[in-house]
Enzyme design. Sequence first.
Site, PDB file in Angstrom:
ATOM      1  N   ALA A   1       2.665  30.619  -3.151  1.00  0.00           N
ATOM      2  CA  ALA A   1       3.987  29.999  -3.016  1.00  0.00           C
ATOM      3  C   ALA A   1       4.281  29.534  -1.601  1.00  0.00           C
ATOM      4  O   ALA A   1       5.198  28.731  -1.408  1.00  0.00           O
ATOM      5  CB  ALA A   1       5.068  30.972  -3.480  1.00  0.00           C
TER       6      ALA A   1
ATOM      7  N   HIS B   1      11.906  35.414  -4.045  1.00  0.00           N
ATOM      8  CA  HIS B   1      11.257  34.123  -4.238  1.00  0.00           C
ATOM      9  C   HIS B   1      10.961  33.414  -2.908  1.00  0.00           C
ATOM     10  O   HIS B   1      11.281  32.242  -2.744  1.00  0.00           O
ATOM     11  CB  HIS B   1      12.143  33.207  -5.088  1.00  0.00           C
ATOM     12  CG  HIS B   1      12.545  33.774  -6.399  1.00  0.00           C
ATOM     13  ND1 HIS B   1      13.684  33.371  -7.070  1.00  0.00           N
ATOM     14  CD2 HIS B   1      11.967  34.730  -7.186  1.00  0.00           C
ATOM     15  CE1 HIS B   1      13.783  34.043  -8.204  1.00  0.00           C
ATOM     16  NE2 HIS B   1      12.759  34.884  -8.290  1.00  0.00           N
TER      17      HIS B   1
ATOM     18  N   VAL C   1      -6.930  43.195   4.013  1.00  0.00           N
ATOM     19  CA  VAL C   1      -7.507  42.248   4.972  1.00  0.00           C
ATOM     20  C   VAL C   1      -6.656  42.250   6.236  1.00  0.00           C
ATOM     21  O   VAL C   1      -5.429  42.114   6.174  1.00  0.00           O
ATOM     22  CB  VAL C   1      -7.585  40.839   4.365  1.00  0.00           C
ATOM     23  CG1 VAL C   1      -8.003  39.808   5.418  1.00  0.00           C
ATOM     24  CG2 VAL C   1      -8.567  40.823   3.190  1.00  0.00           C
TER      25      VAL C   1
ATOM     26  N   THR D   1       9.901  31.715  -9.234  1.00  0.00           N
ATOM     27  CA  THR D   1       8.686  31.095  -8.710  1.00  0.00           C
ATOM     28  C   THR D   1       7.396  31.478  -9.424  1.00  0.00           C
ATOM     29  O   THR D   1       6.328  30.991  -9.055  1.00  0.00           O
ATOM     30  CB  THR D   1       8.543  31.408  -7.212  1.00  0.00           C
ATOM     31  OG1 THR D   1       8.738  32.817  -7.001  1.00  0.00           O
ATOM     32  CG2 THR D   1       9.578  30.644  -6.415  1.00  0.00           C
TER      33      THR D   1
ATOM     34  N   ALA E   1      -0.939  34.040  -7.850  1.00  0.00           N
ATOM     35  CA  ALA E   1      -1.891  32.951  -7.650  1.00  0.00           C
ATOM     36  C   ALA E   1      -3.325  33.462  -7.583  1.00  0.00           C
ATOM     37  O   ALA E   1      -4.235  32.895  -8.194  1.00  0.00           O
ATOM     38  CB  ALA E   1      -1.545  32.182  -6.379  1.00  0.00           C
TER      39      ALA E   1
END
Length: 568
Positions: A529, A495, A223, A540, A16
């Site tokens: 996701a 997934h 992070v 996915t 993503a």
Amino acid sequence: METAETDFLVVGGGSAGAALAARLSAHRAHRVVLVEAGDDTPPGATPADIDDTFPSSTLNPHYFWPGLEATAVAGTAPRPYPQARVMGGGSSIMGMFALRGLPSDYARWTARGARGFGWDDVAACFGKVEDDHDRPARDAPRGACPISRTPRGQWPEFVRRMEHAAAGLGFPFADDINATAGDGFFAMPASCDAHARSSSARCYLTREVRARENLTILSGTCVTSLRFDGRRVTGVNAIRAGETLALAAREVILSAGAIHSPALLMRSGIGPVDDLMRLGIQPVADRRGVGRNLQNHAYQFFALTLPPATRLAAHVRRFAVAGLRASSGLPDCPAGDLMLFMLGRVSPRAFGVDVAMVGSALYTPFSTGAVTLASASPHVNPRIDFQMLDDPRDAPRVLKAARLAERLLRDPAVAASYSEAFLLPAGLALNQFNRSGMTGALIAAGAKAALNSPGAVRRRAFGLAFPGARPLAGPHGDVALSDAELMSSIAPMGHPVGTCAMGSERDPLAVVDDNYRVHGVEGLRVVDASVMPAIPSANTYLPTLMLAEHAAARIAGVPMNAAFAEAQ
């Protein structure tokens, strides 16, 4: 060290995150920073094992978060659970199944409060994702990611015979499984072209995108927490090459995946208050759903030893060749809830085509688990408990899928195409067929010799390599497998979804709204996701890219079917 404020700071360069950073930076007024904990894989310097059209990269431990473990079923011990830590995330290491899922999957999302995810909406976003080489150009838009299939003329003989056996059970051949909602046997669409894997890093972070002055990519940057001004997120704290960074942003977007996005929220004070306070974390927003609603697909594998005439051709570097979507038909269970897949190669080495695998899986589970913190420290991995089979509707369907695979493998014509068949132990991954370095080369040479030896030697070698394998068929005929043996062989796929689920703020278990904004705080979104309210009946990768395209359009305020072009 503190940095100047940016407009969008995307945490995680996975499936993503890479796509989102590319789309948001297409508008030159947006200053975008993409932060990835793992290595970068820029054009011209992508490692060969990531580019490989066989998933060799899944064998490289350097691309994964170290020490991560998960519990699959209640009462069992945790096992290593691989999650990618490299640019492209899971898309750089996964098996490349390129499936959309079904319209009913997204109807379930809408019913859970995720508005704007009807089939027409998501189909427009899939159109931005897919460059399907097997669809006529007039019928399909050309999206970012090449998709191709192993031509039927290259299928190994055992797959062709499985297709014929499936037809005898009433399963038609589906020319394009992503364009049909029915059950059927199909050529597996793969996220690659003839030359390389279609990772999100390759397809979205192109040379042209990376050349944008308004896009900064920070790889090797982990992070550790979010920064706040009251209840507004103002940036993140991170570590890069031993240096502590304070990265400021007008808006932070978490794209760290269904394990690490909720962990980062909880470490930063967003989650179930009681759990946070027990770990000494100061709560910022009480959202009980953070880390809950964890879902995954349960799968198991049968391994086949193949005579030379029924193998995939040695030069074909493909993994999944074909699949079968089926419906359990059990009460209160959706259609298309079972999946079988046929793998023609298990290793990039020469012996890889001497063994094949047939997988069976439950693709619309109802069981849910949780990701929780073991410590407030960012250096301690979260706990992952899938609680697979917790819902009473799931175990019978796992068995249905396994018995369907078993029935096809016991078909006389199919059985004649392999030498032996074994049910593999739970959690068997490709790396158990493979080792690296000189040791791996020696093992591979031994495996090649053993798999092409007389039957008794071959069976003995296989049994030594996989002592928990249970024979399904061999020289003395079929062997009965009990329900208990089948159930003991299941494992979670790669997934995980659902741990920052999308839904109404009135839903106490919802974490983000349908614009991906985290309930209870400002300046923070989650796009990966983890926001899926229910797991799709598909691997996915494509659904996650669809979410990235959907989110980018929502954030940028453009229509879902509009193309992203560079703008001033």
